[in-house]
Design an enzyme around this catalytic site. Structure first.
Site, PDB file in Angstrom:
ATOM      1  N   CYS A 100     -19.451  25.610  44.950  1.00  0.00           N
ATOM      2  CA  CYS A 100     -18.837  24.195  45.089  1.00  0.00           C
ATOM      3  C   CYS A 100     -18.569  23.698  46.291  1.00  0.00           C
ATOM      4  O   CYS A 100     -18.634  22.625  46.726  1.00  0.00           O
ATOM      5  CB  CYS A 100     -17.719  24.062  43.915  1.00  0.00           C
ATOM      6  SG  CYS A 100     -16.147  24.993  44.362  1.00  0.00           S
ATOM      7  N   LYS A 104     -10.125  30.614  33.956  1.00  0.00           N
ATOM      8  CA  LYS A 104     -10.115  29.358  34.725  1.00  0.00           C
ATOM      9  C   LYS A 104     -10.456  28.039  33.713  1.00  0.00           C
ATOM     10  O   LYS A 104     -11.425  27.855  33.292  1.00  0.00           O
ATOM     11  CB  LYS A 104     -11.283  29.500  35.708  1.00  0.00           C
ATOM     12  CG  LYS A 104     -11.100  28.467  36.773  1.00  0.00           C
ATOM     13  CD  LYS A 104     -11.787  28.665  38.041  1.00  0.00           C
ATOM     14  CE  LYS A 104     -12.043  27.534  38.953  1.00  0.00           C
ATOM     15  NZ  LYS A 104     -12.813  27.644  40.234  1.00  0.00           N
ATOM     16  N   LYS A 155      -5.697  31.093  36.090  1.00  0.00           N
ATOM     17  CA  LYS A 155      -5.880  30.018  36.875  1.00  0.00           C
ATOM     18  C   LYS A 155      -6.094  28.678  35.951  1.00  0.00           C
ATOM     19  O   LYS A 155      -6.928  28.597  35.332  1.00  0.00           O
ATOM     20  CB  LYS A 155      -6.812  30.050  37.896  1.00  0.00           C
ATOM     21  CG  LYS A 155      -6.688  28.948  38.875  1.00  0.00           C
ATOM     22  CD  LYS A 155      -7.995  28.901  40.106  1.00  0.00           C
ATOM     23  CE  LYS A 155      -8.178  27.676  40.801  1.00  0.00           C
ATOM     24  NZ  LYS A 155      -9.080  27.743  41.785  1.00  0.00           N
ATOM     25  N   SER A 167      -2.833  24.239  43.502  1.00  0.00           N
ATOM     26  CA  SER A 167      -2.611  23.154  44.615  1.00  0.00           C
ATOM     27  C   SER A 167      -1.710  22.175  43.892  1.00  0.00           C
ATOM     28  O   SER A 167      -0.760  21.449  44.633  1.00  0.00           O
ATOM     29  CB  SER A 167      -3.781  22.679  45.189  1.00  0.00           C
ATOM     30  OG  SER A 167      -4.918  22.083  44.036  1.00  0.00           O
TER      31      SER A 167
END
Length: 333
Positions: free
Chosen positions: A122, A203, A256, A282
Site C-alpha cells: 500500500c 487486522k 491490529k 496510530s
C-alpha cells in the site's frame, strides 16, 4: 467482633506490598518501535497527527535507531515512503527500495537490534491499496477489485527481498487470503527457512489507522479496504483468520488495532499458543497525545494502563509509538 468479610486492602497497604503482589509487569523487552524512512536528505519531519513521531531520510535514520538502542528497546518495525509509486508497488520489492536500504543500514550498524519488515504494497502503490488493483467504472463510480492471487506473487517477492536485505522477521500486513502460505513457501525456496513470519493475522478495517496513512502516505485513492480487512463487528471470524495463518506456517500472530479489541486479543490468546502481538496503532496514539497536550489526562498513567491492558489480555509483545516513552518511564522506576 468476628470477621464477616475479607480485607483485600491488606495487600494494597504500601507501594512495596503492591509491587510484590503485582500480577502483570511491563518490561522494555515487551516493546517494538515502528520507524518511518523516507527519501531525500537531511529529513526529520514530524508527522502532524502523531507528535513525537518522524519520517527520517536515510542519512538521519541513525539518530532514531541510536536512541531506540540506548533505551534498551529490542526491536523495530520498518515502514518506508518511496520517492515514486506505481500501480504494482514495485518499490516494495526493489533491491534498492527504501525499506531494503533501511534494513541493510540498521543491520550493519546495529546488528543486535531485531529488524521486522512490514510486508505490504500500500505504501508503494499509486492507488494506495494493498495489492494489484483492477478498477472498473459502474454508474460513474470507480470500483476497485484487489486481485488476491496476483497480489500474493508480489508480496512473496517483497518478503524475499526484505529477507535478502537482512530482515530478522517478516511481518505481512496485507490481509490477502493465503499470504502466509505464499510468503512461507517463497522464503523457504530462497533459503530463508529460519526467518519467522509475524502475521497480521487479525487486522480490522479500522478508523484508527488515519494518522498512519499520513505518515506512510498510504491512504487509498479510491474505495476502501473493507473487502479484504476484517469487519470490526466480528470475533469468530478473527479466530478463523488466525487458525488459517497457524496452519499456513505463521510463527507469531498479531491483532491490529488493539485498544478497542481487547476481547479479540483474549480470544486469540485462549485459542492459540503462538506468541501474540498487540499493535497499538496510530489513532490510539494520537488520541492520547492530543488529550495530554490539552492537559486533560495524565499521559504516563493512561499509557501505562493501556500497555498493562494489552498484556493482561494476552499479548506477549506490543508494537507501539509509545515504546520510547515507556522505556524511559521504566528506567525511572
Amino acid at each position: 467482633m468476628s470477621q464477616a468479610f475479607t480485607r483485600h486492602r491488606r495487600l494494597r497497604k504500601t507501594a512495596a506490598i503492591r509491587s510484590m503482589v503485582r500480577e502483570t509487569r511491563l518490561h522494555r523487552t515487551d516493546f517494538i518501535q515502528p520507524v518511518f524512512v523516507t527519501y531525500g536528505t537531511n529529513v526529520k519531519q514530524e508527522i502532524s497527527s502523531m507528535p513525537g513521531v518522524y519520517n527520517f531520510s536515510m542519512d538521519r535514520i541513525g539518530e532514531e535507531i541510536q536512541e531506540i538502542v540506548d533505551l534498551g528497546i529490542p526491536a523495530v518495525m520498518v515502514f518506508g515512503v518511496p520517492e515514486t509509486k506505481d500501480s504494482v508497488g514495485s518499490g516494495a520489492y526493489s533491491e534498492q527500495g527504501i525499506v531494503q536500504q533501511a534494513i541493510r543500514y540498521i543491520k550493519e550498524h546495529y546488528p543486535q537490534l531485531v529488524v521486522i519488515a512490514d510486508t505490504c504494497l500500500c505504501e508503494f502503490t499509486d492507488h494506495g491499496h494493498c495489492g494489484v488493483v483492477h478498477a472498473h467504472e459502474i454508474d460513474g463510480h470507480i470500483h476497485a477489485d484487489v486481485d488476491n492471487d496476483e497480489s500474493l506473487e508480489l508480496l512473496a517477492q517483497t518478503a524475499v527481498s526484505q529477507a535478502q536485505a537482512g530482515a530478522d522477521i517478516i511481518a505481512p500486513s496485507n490481509m490477502m487470503d493465503g499470504f502466509v502460505y505464499a510468503i512461507r513457501a517463497a522464503l523457504d525456496d530462497a533459503g530463508f527457512q529460519d526467518i519467522p513470519i509475524m502475521s497480521y493475522a487479525v487486522k480490522y478495517a479500522s478508523a484508527f489507522y488515519g494518522p498512519f496513512r499520513e505518515a506512510a502516505q498510504s491512504a487509498p485513492q479510491f474505495g476502501d479496504r473493507k473487502s479484504y480487512q476484517m469487519d470490526p463487528a466480528n470475533v469468530r471470524e478473527a479466530l478463523r483468520e488466525a487458525e488459517s495463518d497457524v496452519q499456513e506456517g505463521a510463527d507469531m500472530l498479531m491483532v491490529k488495532p488493539s485498544l478497542a479489541y481487547m476481547d479479540v486479543l483474549r480470544a486469540v490468546r485462549e485459542n492459540f499458543d503462538l506468541p501474540l502481538v498487540a499493535y497499538n496503532v496510530s489513532g490510539e496514539y494520537a488520541m492520547v497525545k492530543a488529550a495530554a497536550q490539552q492537559g486533560w489526562i495524565d499521559e504516563r498513567g493512561i499509557v501505562t494502563e493501556m500497555m498493562l491492558g494489552f498484556k493482561r489480555a494476552g499479548a506477549d509483545m506490543i508494537i507501539t509509538y509509545f515504546s520510547k516513552d515507556v522505556a524511559r518511564w521504566l528506567r525511572e522506576e
